[in-house]
Design an enzyme around this catalytic site. Structure first.
Site, PDB file in Angstrom:
ATOM      1  N   TRP A 355      52.168  39.053  39.121  1.00  0.00           N
ATOM      2  CA  TRP A 355      52.097  40.401  39.699  1.00  0.00           C
ATOM      3  C   TRP A 355      51.645  40.354  41.157  1.00  0.00           C
ATOM      4  O   TRP A 355      51.284  41.374  41.737  1.00  0.00           O
ATOM      5  CB  TRP A 355      51.162  41.291  38.886  1.00  0.00           C
ATOM      6  CG  TRP A 355      49.700  40.932  38.939  1.00  0.00           C
ATOM      7  CD1 TRP A 355      49.142  39.699  39.120  1.00  0.00           C
ATOM      8  CD2 TRP A 355      48.597  41.846  38.821  1.00  0.00           C
ATOM      9  NE1 TRP A 355      47.774  39.776  39.109  1.00  0.00           N
ATOM     10  CE2 TRP A 355      47.412  41.079  38.923  1.00  0.00           C
ATOM     11  CE3 TRP A 355      48.492  43.215  38.630  1.00  0.00           C
ATOM     12  CZ2 TRP A 355      46.136  41.646  38.839  1.00  0.00           C
ATOM     13  CZ3 TRP A 355      47.232  43.774  38.542  1.00  0.00           C
ATOM     14  CH2 TRP A 355      46.070  42.996  38.645  1.00  0.00           C
ATOM     15  N   ASP A 356      51.708  39.174  41.763  1.00  0.00           N
ATOM     16  CA  ASP A 356      51.076  38.978  43.066  1.00  0.00           C
ATOM     17  C   ASP A 356      51.692  39.819  44.172  1.00  0.00           C
ATOM     18  O   ASP A 356      51.027  40.123  45.169  1.00  0.00           O
ATOM     19  CB  ASP A 356      51.110  37.490  43.422  1.00  0.00           C
ATOM     20  CG  ASP A 356      50.310  36.677  42.429  1.00  0.00           C
ATOM     21  OD1 ASP A 356      50.784  36.540  41.284  1.00  0.00           O
ATOM     22  OD2 ASP A 356      49.224  36.199  42.771  1.00  0.00           O
ATOM     23  N   GLU A 494      41.444  38.990  32.081  1.00  0.00           N
ATOM     24  CA  GLU A 494      42.021  38.103  31.057  1.00  0.00           C
ATOM     25  C   GLU A 494      40.986  37.551  30.080  1.00  0.00           C
ATOM     26  O   GLU A 494      41.331  36.759  29.204  1.00  0.00           O
ATOM     27  CB  GLU A 494      42.777  36.970  31.739  1.00  0.00           C
ATOM     28  CG  GLU A 494      43.965  37.483  32.546  1.00  0.00           C
ATOM     29  CD  GLU A 494      44.669  36.391  33.337  1.00  0.00           C
ATOM     30  OE1 GLU A 494      44.128  35.270  33.390  1.00  0.00           O
ATOM     31  OE2 GLU A 494      45.733  36.670  33.899  1.00  0.00           O
ATOM     32  N   LYS A 615      36.385  38.599  33.829  1.00  0.00           N
ATOM     33  CA  LYS A 615      36.797  37.521  34.725  1.00  0.00           C
ATOM     34  C   LYS A 615      37.017  38.063  36.132  1.00  0.00           C
ATOM     35  O   LYS A 615      36.710  37.412  37.126  1.00  0.00           O
ATOM     36  CB  LYS A 615      38.085  36.892  34.196  1.00  0.00           C
ATOM     37  CG  LYS A 615      38.688  35.823  35.089  1.00  0.00           C
ATOM     38  CD  LYS A 615      40.008  35.343  34.519  1.00  0.00           C
ATOM     39  CE  LYS A 615      40.699  34.378  35.475  1.00  0.00           C
ATOM     40  NZ  LYS A 615      42.048  33.992  34.985  1.00  0.00           N
ATOM     41  N   GLN A 616      37.570  39.273  36.212  1.00  0.00           N
ATOM     42  CA  GLN A 616      37.939  39.860  37.496  1.00  0.00           C
ATOM     43  C   GLN A 616      38.021  41.374  37.327  1.00  0.00           C
ATOM     44  O   GLN A 616      37.803  41.898  36.240  1.00  0.00           O
ATOM     45  CB  GLN A 616      39.286  39.306  37.960  1.00  0.00           C
ATOM     46  CG  GLN A 616      40.439  39.645  37.025  1.00  0.00           C
ATOM     47  CD  GLN A 616      41.666  38.802  37.272  1.00  0.00           C
ATOM     48  OE1 GLN A 616      41.751  37.676  36.837  1.00  0.00           O
ATOM     49  NE2 GLN A 616      42.633  39.361  37.992  1.00  0.00           N
TER      50      GLN A 616
END
Length: 797
Positions: A355-356, A494, A615-616
């Site tokens: 998805w960058d 994630e 995680k983020q």
């Protein structure tokens, strides 16, 4: 040399060579080559690698008793291969000589990698070497390497060996190394006129032909000289041994010019034929470098940025822009290729597209909109595959894959290795359905920045409708709540793939997914209303889009469930606040690095799904994509109230529970803190800048740069601290500019009108270039101005 445009390394450092190779890669959007030394081969210290956009191959492996198929971006033949020796001695290796000097630097203004060193060999001879290389930005199939050797204090016979090495594999990533990595078969080698050689290869499964031609010429000063050329054709390696006698003080230069073509190229007859034809048209190294540098000068004009008070941070920003443009450039516009998450710089994620582009498009939309359009066309060409994937899963619309490659099927891993435990574990990341929402967001934002109605009518609206259809289909009506819910997905964080002790994967009502679904339904309806009536009629008939379906979208857009904690914090997903709290202080004491907390816990026999840990950024992505005004309007439409303290409370809550195991985490946290806590925002901004250059994740940058984090760090300057938005046919500015960064100046292109934006602590200036374009409306906080071509508007702050 301008140090503000130079990325420099001093001394030879074997332990960090692979990191340097990623950060010193040269590329042009068609291909990129890692910054490996020409004499090196793949091993513990070095990893030469060349990757062409869109060239993939599949291999089957047995993993933990399971048959697994992986598609990988292919490591192409090594065109750099070049070494030397004196009087028949050993071939040069830095480890086997006494290095007297060693300098390596990347000239970012010209995308030119330079390596200079002096050494004394075992026989006491002192030699100086200078190497320069680039991947041509104007001629994307052309690469060039120049090597100059100076005999400082010796007389003898210099032998250079230069060729193309086809005996390469994909072996950069440690955790993949037990899997098959041979993606190429060399199908032919031969000598060509004018001291050139050809190597032809073909990918083992996808059958993509690859051809490289390399030409070697010797020079002393400006004069071509004759050496003794001996053809070397051994197995998968072809080139020349070139010998010449040198005396004390003599210098000789070898210019190696290379052409690369593949079967995926357009307007060619056959790769090997084209590689030979084009090579014969190319001149000397410096002439090629001049046209290459001009192409970069034009790109830097489009991506002009200045930070008057932060020269070191500006240098890193330029490095990030360089690697963005080496991965995707105007050359990419003619390719059927997406954005590999790790650039064209290595093999992490197997070169897959995730998805960058969500983090790249804001930079490209306002500078190279044709490139944005091309990358969206990559998604559009894979729309039928996404529709088929949804159909096979029992859904309507388009289900885009979390990881994509050549043809748009799901490329996410079935199993992944935890290096901390050595266990192969099921990989549920394909449940990150929000990738489709990113495609929709990119589509609409491209339209907002460009006003490209032709794209919207012919491609964009269909993508928006099919993504909207899929997520409307995922939503089910919960009668007890009188709300729609979305079950069994994963959010951007994630760490959470299921509920503790649950039999199946997936969590329910991820706030990011649910809110983005509502936004996408609204934008799909807007797109249908914006395109010409004939295009709308044809599209709705072809897709069999009935009024009843649109009425359901309207209902969902007013009744989607969004989970909140009891204290008003937005819940990452339903039930998140009921998970156990983690002993963060204890884990930080016992583990040097807890970024990958999931791996640590699994190795200890525990499960990160049990904890309130991230995680983020996940929920916080909502504040990244939407202003408080836009998010508040979405929640109000759903019957929720975005209270004044909801955003800061939500930020503080997740900030205390995030391990920052992704380089994107620093980008998003800098963004969301910019309004409420500027000091911490700058701290995360600096961390985003450092993510790759200091290899903050401890080895991952060596496997390929983190392209989204690089682009995102630049976008913090462009949009976050400036408050820039393209929404509602207007350019919006709401600056909260940090004083320590000094004044900002950057170039933009909005609705075909070139703009120069200047922001300081107390003033905003927007200057438009001259031309025949339409005037645009600029809004800065509560003031509105019309900007005509050739004029300037000023907003005191």
């Amino acid at each position: 040399m301008d140090d503000h445009w130079t990325w420099r390394y001093e001394g030879y450092d074997p332990a960090r060579e692979k990191l340097r190779e990623s950060l010193c890669a040269v590329g042009n959007g068609y291909l990129a080559t890692r910054g490996a030394a020409p004499e090196s081969t793949a091993g513990r210290t070095h990893y030469p690698g060349t990757y062409a956009a869109g060239v993939y191959n599949r291999l089957s492996s047995e993993v933990s008793g399971n048959q697994v198929v992986n598609e990988c971006l292919v490591n192409l033949p090594n065109w750099l291969a070049l070494t030397f020796r004196v009087d028949g001695g050993p071939w040069f290796e830095p480890e086997s000589v006494d290095l007297l000097e060693y300098h390596q630097y990347l000239d970012m203004k010209r995308a030119l990698l330079v390596r200079r060193f002096r050494f004394r060999d075992a026989d006491g001879r002192t030699t100086a070497v200078t190497q320069r290389r680039f991947a041509h930005m104007r001629e994307p199939h052309v690469c060039a390497l120049e090597v100059s050797v100076l005999a400082e204090d010796w007389t003898g016979r210099l032998q250079l060996r230069s060729g193309i090495d086809g005996g390469v594999e994909n072996g950069l990533v440690q955790r993949y190394r037990d899997l098959p990595g041979r993606h190429l078969d060399v199908v032919g080698t031969r000598a060509l006129p004018d001291h050139a050689v050809l190597l032809e290869a073909r990918t083992t499964q996808s059958g993509v032909p690859v051809a490289m031609v390399a030409r070697n010429h010797l020079y002393q000063g400006e004069h071509s000289i004759d050496g003794e050329y001996h053809l070397v054709d051994e197995q998968s390696w072809i080139g020349h041994d070139i010998a010449i006698d040198l005396h004390v003080g003599d210098a000789v230069t070898l210019e190696k010019t290379v052409t690369v073509f593949t079967g995926r190229d357009r307007a060619i007859s056959e790769p090997s034929v084209e590689a030979g034809r084009w090579l014969s048209r190319l001149g000397r190294f410096d002439a090629l470098l001049e046209s290459h540098a001009l192409a970069w000068a034009h790109l830097w004009e489009r991506f002009h940025i200045e930070l008057q008070g932060s020269p070191e941070q500006l240098r890193v920003v330029r490095l990030h822009l360089l690697h963005l443009l080496q991965t995707v450039s105007p050359n990419t516009s003619e390719l059927d290729a997406g954005v590999p998450a790790r650039g064209l710089h290595g093999e992490a994620y197997r070169g897959h597209v995730l998805w960058d582009e969500l983090f790249l498009f804001p930079l490209l939309n306002l500078r190279l909109p044709a490139l944005s359009r091309s990358l969206l066309r990559y998604r559009y060409r894979r729309l039928p595959e996404a529709v088929q994937a949804a159909r096979e899963a029992g859904h309507t619309g388009a289900m885009y894959p979390w990881q994509s490659g050549s043809d748009g099927r799901e490329e996410s891993q079935q199993l992944h290795l935890n290096p901390s435990s050595g266990h192969w574990l099921p990989d549920p990341t394909r449940l990150q359905r929000h990738i489709g929402l990113a495609v929709a967001h990119n589509t609409w934002q491209y339209y907002q920045a460009t006003g490209d109605r032709e794209f919207l009518a012919n491609y964009g609206t269909e993508m928006l409708v099919q993504v909207a259809r899929f997520f409307a289909g995922l939503a089910s009506y919960d009668r007890a709540r009188d709300r729609y819910v979305i079950r069994r997905v994963m959010g951007p964080d994630e760490f959470h793939s299921r509920y503790p002790d649950a039999a199946g994967d997936g969590i329910d009502n991820n706030a990011y997914t649910n809110v983005l679904t509502v936004w996408t339904l609204l934008r799909a309806a807007d797109a249908l209303g914006a395109i010409p009536s004939r295009a709308r009629t044809e599209l709705t008939e072809r897709l069999q889009l009935r009024p009843g379906e649109l009425h359901r979208w309207e209902d969902i857009s007013r009744k989607m469930f969004v989970p909140f904690h009891a204290d008003g914090v937005i819940s990452q997903f339903e039930g998140y606040c009921e998970l156990a709290e983690l002993d963060w202080a204890g884990y930080r004491r016992h583990h040097r690095n807890i970024q990958r907390l999931d791996r640590i816990l699994e190795a200890e026999g525990d499960d990160v799904n049990r904890y309130q840990a991230a995680k983020q950024a996940d929920v916080l992505m909502l504040f990244y994509l939407f202003s408080a005004e836009e998010l508040g309007a979405l929640l109000q439409r759903l019957g929720y109230r975005l209270k004044r303290d909801t955003i800061p409370r939500t930020i503080d809550y997740y900030l205390a529970r995030t391990s920052h195991g992704s380089t994107l985490s620093a980008v998003v946290h800098a963004w969301v803190l910019a309004r409420a806590n500027r000091h911490r925002a700058l701290e995360f901004f600096r961390r985003a800048l450092e993510s790759d250059v200091t290899d903050i994740q401890g080895g991952t940058t060596a496997e390929g740069i983190h392209l989204a984090a690089m682009a995102g760090s630049v976008d913090l300057l462009q949009r976050c601290f400036s408050g820039l938005e393209t929404r509602g046919e207007r350019l919006l500015l709401n600056p909260h500019w940090p004083r320590p960064l000094g004044p900002l100046e950057l170039s933009l292109n909005y609705r075909e009108l070139p703009l120069l934006l200047r922001i300081s602590e107390d003033q905003v200036d927007v200057a438009a270039g001259a031309g025949m374009q339409r005037a645009v409306e600029i809004v800065c906080r509560d003031r509105t101005a019309t900007l005509e071509p050739g004029s300037t508007v000023r907003f005191p702050l």
